[in-house]
Design a protein around this motif. Sequence first.
Motif, PDB file in Angstrom:
ATOM      1  N   GLU A  26      10.450 -28.625   3.914  1.00  0.00           N
ATOM      2  CA  GLU A  26      10.687 -27.250   3.478  1.00  0.00           C
ATOM      3  C   GLU A  26      10.995 -27.194   1.981  1.00  0.00           C
ATOM      4  OE1 GLU A  26      14.303 -24.797   4.739  1.00  0.00           O
ATOM      5  OE2 GLU A  26      12.783 -24.333   6.247  1.00  0.00           O
ATOM      6  N   ARG A  27      11.864 -28.091   1.534  1.00  0.00           N
ATOM      7  CA  ARG A  27      12.205 -28.115   0.104  1.00  0.00           C
ATOM      8  C   ARG A  27      10.986 -28.509  -0.737  1.00  0.00           C
ATOM      9  NH1 ARG A  27      16.162 -27.656  -3.513  1.00  0.00           N
ATOM     10  NH2 ARG A  27      16.197 -29.053  -5.278  1.00  0.00           N
ATOM     11  N   SER A  28      10.224 -29.475  -0.264  1.00  0.00           N
ATOM     12  CA  SER A  28       9.024 -29.898  -0.990  1.00  0.00           C
ATOM     13  C   SER A  28       8.009 -28.763  -1.079  1.00  0.00           C
ATOM     14  CB  SER A  28       8.381 -31.103  -0.308  1.00  0.00           C
ATOM     15  OG  SER A  28       9.259 -32.199  -0.322  1.00  0.00           O
ATOM     16  N   ALA A  30       8.653 -25.561  -0.938  1.00  0.00           N
ATOM     17  CA  ALA A  30       9.189 -24.540  -1.851  1.00  0.00           C
ATOM     18  C   ALA A  30       8.944 -24.948  -3.299  1.00  0.00           C
ATOM     19  CB  ALA A  30      10.675 -24.335  -1.599  1.00  0.00           C
ATOM     20  N   ALA A  31       9.175 -26.226  -3.610  1.00  0.00           N
ATOM     21  CA  ALA A  31       8.965 -26.710  -4.980  1.00  0.00           C
ATOM     22  C   ALA A  31       7.487 -26.640  -5.366  1.00  0.00           C
ATOM     23  CB  ALA A  31       9.474 -28.143  -5.107  1.00  0.00           C
ATOM     24  N   SER A  59       7.795 -19.324  -1.775  1.00  0.00           N
ATOM     25  CA  SER A  59       8.799 -20.327  -2.131  1.00  0.00           C
ATOM     26  C   SER A  59      10.195 -19.816  -1.822  1.00  0.00           C
ATOM     27  CB  SER A  59       8.679 -20.693  -3.614  1.00  0.00           C
ATOM     28  OG  SER A  59       9.707 -21.569  -4.001  1.00  0.00           O
ATOM     29  N   LYS A  63      13.012 -21.336   0.775  1.00  0.00           N
ATOM     30  CA  LYS A  63      14.311 -21.790   0.268  1.00  0.00           C
ATOM     31  C   LYS A  63      14.892 -20.706  -0.636  1.00  0.00           C
ATOM     32  CE  LYS A  63      15.956 -25.490   0.323  1.00  0.00           C
ATOM     33  NZ  LYS A  63      17.108 -25.913   1.086  1.00  0.00           N
ATOM     34  N   PHE A  66      16.612 -21.983  -3.845  1.00  0.00           N
ATOM     35  CA  PHE A  66      15.906 -22.894  -4.745  1.00  0.00           C
ATOM     36  C   PHE A  66      15.646 -22.168  -6.069  1.00  0.00           C
ATOM     37  CE2 PHE A  66      11.809 -24.951  -6.095  1.00  0.00           C
ATOM     38  CZ  PHE A  66      12.356 -26.164  -6.436  1.00  0.00           C
TER      39      PHE A  66
END
Length: 190
Positions: A26-28, A30-31, A59, A63, A66
């Motif tokens: 999920e974080r990847s 979003a980035a 994104s 997150k 983020f």
Amino acid sequence: AGDWAAALELVRGALERKIVSPVVAERSRAALLAASAASLVNAHDPKSRAQALDFATQSVKLKPDFAPGVVMAARLLAEDGKTAKASGLIETAWKAEPHPALWLAYRDLKTNETPKARAQRLAALAALKPEARESRLLRVESALIGGDPVAARAAARLLDDEAPTARFAGLMARVAAANGDADEARAWIA
């Protein structure tokens, strides 16, 4: 190589094969979506700009805390005249995880306000999560922006336990200079 679509596909495949956890994926994602938006934001055609806003919004949905994705989405929304929605995104992210990029983007959402009004708006952002380090730093910044060196000095006193990073020392130098203490300002700069 800047091939964000291929990178997103790799993350999706890694998640399906359980090579990475859902949190990491999920974080990847979003980035990578924020990076995709950043690569399109300077394009001059409206279709690319709309795609950039779509990527940035995706994104944020993945997150909401983020900062790079939130800042990108907020700036694009503000350019479209949707400053209330942009403010909401930043405020939500600030409540979750205050970050200097968030307050800078928040500061820049409105360009036609007085320094005092801007200072009040930034102080209200800091008040959303008052115990956070970034909120304490933002209270000092907002007092400086508002032209109130006494309030800046008072807010800076709450930072005495901070580790003396370059950013912190620069802020303290600005507080000292605003209060007319050139020697203290030079000491902080050194």
